[in-house]
Design a protein around this motif. Structure first.
Motif, PDB file in Angstrom:
ATOM      1  N   ARG A 152       0.838  -1.208   0.000  1.00 33.43           N
ATOM      2  CA  ARG A 152       0.000   0.000   0.000  1.00 33.43           C
ATOM      3  C   ARG A 152       0.874   1.259   0.000  1.00 33.43           C
ATOM      4  NH1 ARG A 152      -5.533  -0.013   0.962  1.00 33.43           N
ATOM      5  NH2 ARG A 152      -5.397   2.073   1.887  1.00 33.43           N
ATOM      6  N   PHE A 153       1.963   1.232   0.748  1.00 33.65           N
ATOM      7  CA  PHE A 153       2.877   2.379   0.768  1.00 33.65           C
ATOM      8  C   PHE A 153       3.476   2.616  -0.613  1.00 33.65           C
ATOM      9  CE2 PHE A 153       7.243   4.029   1.235  1.00 33.65           C
ATOM     10  CZ  PHE A 153       6.959   5.271   1.775  1.00 33.65           C
ATOM     11  N   THR A 154       3.936   1.529  -1.243  1.00 33.79           N
ATOM     12  CA  THR A 154       4.538   1.645  -2.578  1.00 33.79           C
ATOM     13  C   THR A 154       3.508   2.110  -3.601  1.00 33.79           C
ATOM     14  OG1 THR A 154       6.133  -0.082  -2.032  1.00 33.79           O
ATOM     15  CG2 THR A 154       5.803   0.372  -4.364  1.00 33.79           C
ATOM     16  N   ASN A 155       2.302   1.546  -3.537  1.00 33.85           N
ATOM     17  CA  ASN A 155       1.226   2.009  -4.428  1.00 33.85           C
ATOM     18  C   ASN A 155       1.030   3.512  -4.294  1.00 33.85           C
ATOM     19  OD1 ASN A 155       0.738  -0.689  -5.061  1.00 33.85           O
ATOM     20  ND2 ASN A 155      -1.089  -0.866  -3.800  1.00 33.85           N
ATOM     21  N   LEU A 156       1.010   3.986  -3.039  1.00 32.86           N
ATOM     22  CA  LEU A 156       0.700   5.394  -2.777  1.00 32.86           C
ATOM     23  C   LEU A 156       1.784   6.327  -3.292  1.00 32.86           C
ATOM     24  CD1 LEU A 156      -1.104   7.525  -1.387  1.00 32.86           C
ATOM     25  CD2 LEU A 156       0.227   7.128   0.711  1.00 32.86           C
ATOM     26  N   VAL A 157       3.042   6.112  -2.867  1.00 35.90           N
ATOM     27  CA  VAL A 157       4.090   7.097  -3.182  1.00 35.90           C
ATOM     28  C   VAL A 157       4.544   7.038  -4.639  1.00 35.90           C
ATOM     29  CG1 VAL A 157       4.884   7.245  -0.800  1.00 35.90           C
ATOM     30  CG2 VAL A 157       5.969   5.598  -2.352  1.00 35.90           C
ATOM     31  N   SER A 158       4.185   5.961  -5.358  1.00 37.77           N
ATOM     32  CA  SER A 158       4.540   5.892  -6.783  1.00 37.77           C
ATOM     33  C   SER A 158       3.373   6.313  -7.671  1.00 37.77           C
ATOM     34  CB  SER A 158       4.994   4.481  -7.162  1.00 37.77           C
ATOM     35  OG  SER A 158       3.941   3.548  -6.976  1.00 37.77           O
ATOM     36  N   SER A 159       2.254   6.731  -7.058  1.00 34.91           N
ATOM     37  CA  SER A 159       1.052   7.058  -7.825  1.00 34.91           C
ATOM     38  C   SER A 159       1.066   8.478  -8.374  1.00 34.91           C
ATOM     39  CB  SER A 159      -0.195   6.891  -6.945  1.00 34.91           C
ATOM     40  OG  SER A 159      -0.236   7.897  -5.939  1.00 34.91           O
ATOM     41  N   ASP A 160       0.310   8.691  -9.437  1.00 33.95           N
ATOM     42  CA  ASP A 160       0.142  10.042  -9.980  1.00 33.95           C
ATOM     43  C   ASP A 160      -0.503  10.947  -8.941  1.00 33.95           C
ATOM     44  OD1 ASP A 160       1.252   9.314 -12.393  1.00 33.95           O
ATOM     45  OD2 ASP A 160      -0.674   8.926 -13.377  1.00 33.95           O
ATOM     46  N   ALA A 161      -1.444  10.391  -8.168  1.00 38.23           N
ATOM     47  CA  ALA A 161      -2.140  11.199  -7.164  1.00 38.23           C
ATOM     48  C   ALA A 161      -1.151  11.782  -6.158  1.00 38.23           C
ATOM     49  CB  ALA A 161      -3.180  10.347  -6.435  1.00 38.23           C
ATOM     50  N   TRP A 162      -0.216  10.966  -5.672  1.00 42.49           N
ATOM     51  CA  TRP A 162       0.786  11.434  -4.701  1.00 42.49           C
ATOM     52  C   TRP A 162       1.691  12.489  -5.332  1.00 42.49           C
ATOM     53  CZ3 TRP A 162       1.469  10.583   0.489  1.00 42.49           C
ATOM     54  CH2 TRP A 162       2.702  10.930   1.039  1.00 42.49           C
ATOM     55  N   LYS A 367      -9.490  11.279  -0.367  1.00 48.64           N
ATOM     56  CA  LYS A 367     -10.121  10.119  -1.004  1.00 48.64           C
ATOM     57  C   LYS A 367      -9.337   9.687  -2.240  1.00 48.64           C
ATOM     58  CE  LYS A 367     -13.799   9.323   1.572  1.00 48.64           C
ATOM     59  NZ  LYS A 367     -13.941   8.036   2.296  1.00 48.64           N
ATOM     60  N   ARG A 368      -8.809  10.657  -2.967  1.00 46.37           N
ATOM     61  CA  ARG A 368      -8.002  10.325  -4.152  1.00 46.37           C
ATOM     62  C   ARG A 368      -6.733   9.573  -3.734  1.00 46.37           C
ATOM     63  NH1 ARG A 368      -4.591  14.118  -8.307  1.00 46.37           N
ATOM     64  NH2 ARG A 368      -4.348  12.529  -9.909  1.00 46.37           N
ATOM     65  N   LEU A 369      -6.097  10.028  -2.665  1.00 46.65           N
ATOM     66  CA  LEU A 369      -4.894   9.364  -2.171  1.00 46.65           C
ATOM     67  C   LEU A 369      -5.217   7.985  -1.601  1.00 46.65           C
ATOM     68  CD1 LEU A 369      -3.260  12.480  -0.464  1.00 46.65           C
ATOM     69  CD2 LEU A 369      -2.448  11.341  -2.545  1.00 46.65           C
ATOM     70  N   GLU A 370      -6.361   7.868  -0.942  1.00 46.12           N
ATOM     71  CA  GLU A 370      -6.797   6.581  -0.404  1.00 46.12           C
ATOM     72  C   GLU A 370      -6.992   5.565  -1.528  1.00 46.12           C
ATOM     73  OE1 GLU A 370     -10.344   4.881   2.507  1.00 46.12           O
ATOM     74  OE2 GLU A 370     -10.725   6.626   1.251  1.00 46.12           O
ATOM     75  N   GLU A 371      -7.585   6.014  -2.608  1.00 46.31           N
ATOM     76  CA  GLU A 371      -7.792   5.122  -3.765  1.00 46.31           C
ATOM     77  C   GLU A 371      -6.444   4.683  -4.342  1.00 46.31           C
ATOM     78  OE1 GLU A 371      -9.888   5.111  -8.198  1.00 46.31           O
ATOM     79  OE2 GLU A 371     -10.224   6.797  -6.849  1.00 46.31           O
ATOM     80  N   ALA A 372      -5.487   5.620  -4.386  1.00 43.02           N
ATOM     81  CA  ALA A 372      -4.153   5.294  -4.917  1.00 43.02           C
ATOM     82  C   ALA A 372      -3.460   4.240  -4.062  1.00 43.02           C
ATOM     83  CB  ALA A 372      -3.298   6.559  -4.986  1.00 43.02           C
ATOM     84  N   ALA A 373      -3.598   4.349  -2.754  1.00 43.27           N
ATOM     85  CA  ALA A 373      -2.960   3.373  -1.855  1.00 43.27           C
ATOM     86  C   ALA A 373      -3.522   1.974  -2.067  1.00 43.27           C
ATOM     87  CB  ALA A 373      -3.139   3.795  -0.402  1.00 43.27           C
ATOM     88  N   GLY A 374      -4.788   1.899  -2.415  1.00 44.39           N
ATOM     89  CA  GLY A 374      -5.429   0.604  -2.597  1.00 44.39           C
ATOM     90  C   GLY A 374      -5.401   0.070  -4.010  1.00 44.39           C
ATOM     91  N   MET A 376      -3.201  -1.353  -7.101  1.00 42.67           N
ATOM     92  CA  MET A 376      -1.891  -1.925  -7.430  1.00 42.67           C
ATOM     93  C   MET A 376      -1.259  -1.141  -8.564  1.00 42.67           C
ATOM     94  SD  MET A 376       0.206  -4.357  -6.618  1.00 42.67           S
ATOM     95  CE  MET A 376       1.812  -4.808  -7.326  1.00 42.67           C
ATOM     96  N   GLY A 377      -0.052  -0.635  -8.317  1.00 45.92           N
ATOM     97  CA  GLY A 377       0.686   0.106  -9.339  1.00 45.92           C
ATOM     98  C   GLY A 377       1.587  -0.820 -10.119  1.00 45.92           C
TER      99      GLY A 377
END
Length: 384
Positions: A152-162, A367-374, A376-377
């Motif tokens: 979840r951490f990796t999904n979040l910090v590598s996301s466009d949203a983050w 909510k956008r960041l929450e979706e990014a964490a969940g 899979m990137g």
């Protein structure tokens, strides 16, 4: 006897070569040779010193990167500083020479963040928790069960949203994040002579729990029944030994690196909050570089990030094996057991709403960041 004598002779040669290099001002070369295990060889040391000297002379820019960890720490704590040095030098085609300052030579934690922000050094490694006072938005990662697992951490910090929502706020404070370092989630570690294994929140009832300065972590441990006890990191080993605190929550790798193995009894993987790090760079310095050099640093950061993800399970396994030798027992929670912790103190509870809006700006952004964490990137990472 001859084996002991030979070992002593090799150690003597290694010590002499280390002192010779540092005395000549070639500290980075001494560190590189030491990490490679070649200080005992006069020939290898000379070759390393020559290569470092040639790289430094040929470079157009020098980039000092400071960390709190010794160079060999990546075996159990994948901080990847030698890899980052090598990758930046190669990806910039030798235009940047990286001068490492490991092992807390220039400070640790918030002190390093301050030096990067002030431009005293070009880049440094530090925890996101230590980064939060300078760039508050990153404190979102300390919301319990928001991105506690590695994936979840990796999904979040590598996301466009983050990158779109968080990075501009970080850059406004004078920093450029180079890459986020996955270590492992924080655990619940209990001292020898303390309470038994912690499997459910009630097991922490009244337990004196060492916490860092984070308000969110203190609130989390209150919600699960513990008695949060703020203790400075440098004083924590003695506090645990003396029973001033009964438990603490770094990752397994950190527990081993910082010498807790002989004073702990049980470690439980609760997966609430990541014990994550970041390499930050002074934005003004970065922006002053030619575009091709910036591109090289970005590519090197990406490569090192992927090396870090691959290293996580091996580093954890080594740290766990070493801790087990001292009698530490490990406990993994079932999905049902984890659900109890999440229900008791997870980020979905209204107690956390003020943090969500304060840090992210508004609930829509959160909510956008929450979706990014969940979601899979492109990167997979192993979870304990």
């Amino acid at each position: 006897m001859s084996t002991i004598r030979e070992r002593q002779e090799l150690q003597s040669v290694a010590r002499r070569n280390f002192l010779r290099l540092t005395g000549a001002g070639a500290f980075t070369a001494a560190m590189v040779a030491g990490a490679a295990g070649t200080l005992w060889s006069d020939e290898a040391v000379a070759q390393t010193a020559k290569e470092e000297n040639e790289r430094q002379k040929a470079a157009e820019h020098t980039m000092t990167i400071a960390t709190a960890y010794v160079l060999g720490a990546s075996r159990s704590y994948p901080i990847m500083q030698l890899d980052l040095k090598e990758n930046i030098q190669n990806a910039t085609n030798g235009k940047v020479y990286v001068k490492l300052s490991p092992g807390g030579q220039l400070g640790a934690g918030g002190a390093l963040v301050q030096k990067v922000q002030g431009g005293t050094i070009q880049a440094a490694q530090h925890s996101l928790s230590n980064f939060a006072p300078f760039a508050p938005v990153v404190d979102l990662i300390n919301l319990p069960y928001f991105c506690g697992s590695n994936q979840r951490f990796t999904n979040l910090v590598s996301s466009d949203a983050w990158k779109q929502e968080v990075h501009p706020k970080v850059e406004a404070r004078g920093f450029k994040p180079l890459f986020y370092v996955v270590i492992d989630p924080r655990v619940v570690a209990v001292r020898k002579g303390g309470p038994g294994p912690v499997m459910k929140p009630e097991d922490l009832s009244g337990v004196k729990f060492r916490v860092p300065g984070s308000e969110m972590l203190q609130q989390y441990y209150r919600m699960v029944g513990a008695n949060p006890t703020p203790v400075a990191w440098g004083e924590t080993p003695s506090a645990i030994k003396q029973g001033v605190a009964d438990a603490l929550d770094p990752s397994v790798g950190a527990l081993f690196v910082f010498g807790f193995k002989d004073i702990l009894s049980h470690v439980t993987f609760t997966q609430a909050v990541p014990d994550s790090q970041v390499y930050s760079c002074n934005l003004e310095w970065y922006n002053s570089l030619p575009q091709d050099v910036q591109d090289g640093i970005d590519f090197a950061s990406e490569v090192t990030s992927q090396q870090n993800l691959a290293k996580v399970p091996a580093a954890r396994a080594y740290a766990m094996a070493e801790l087990r030798k001292s009698g530490v027992e490990f406990h993994t929670l079932t999905d049902d057991q984890l659900a109890v912790w999440k229900d008791t103190a997870g980020y979905q509870r209204e107690e956390w709403d003020s943090y969500k809006t304060e840090l992210s700006g508004d609930m829509k952004t959160f909510k956008r960041l929450e979706e990014a964490a969940g979601t899979m990137g492109r990167y997979y990472v192993h979870d304990a």
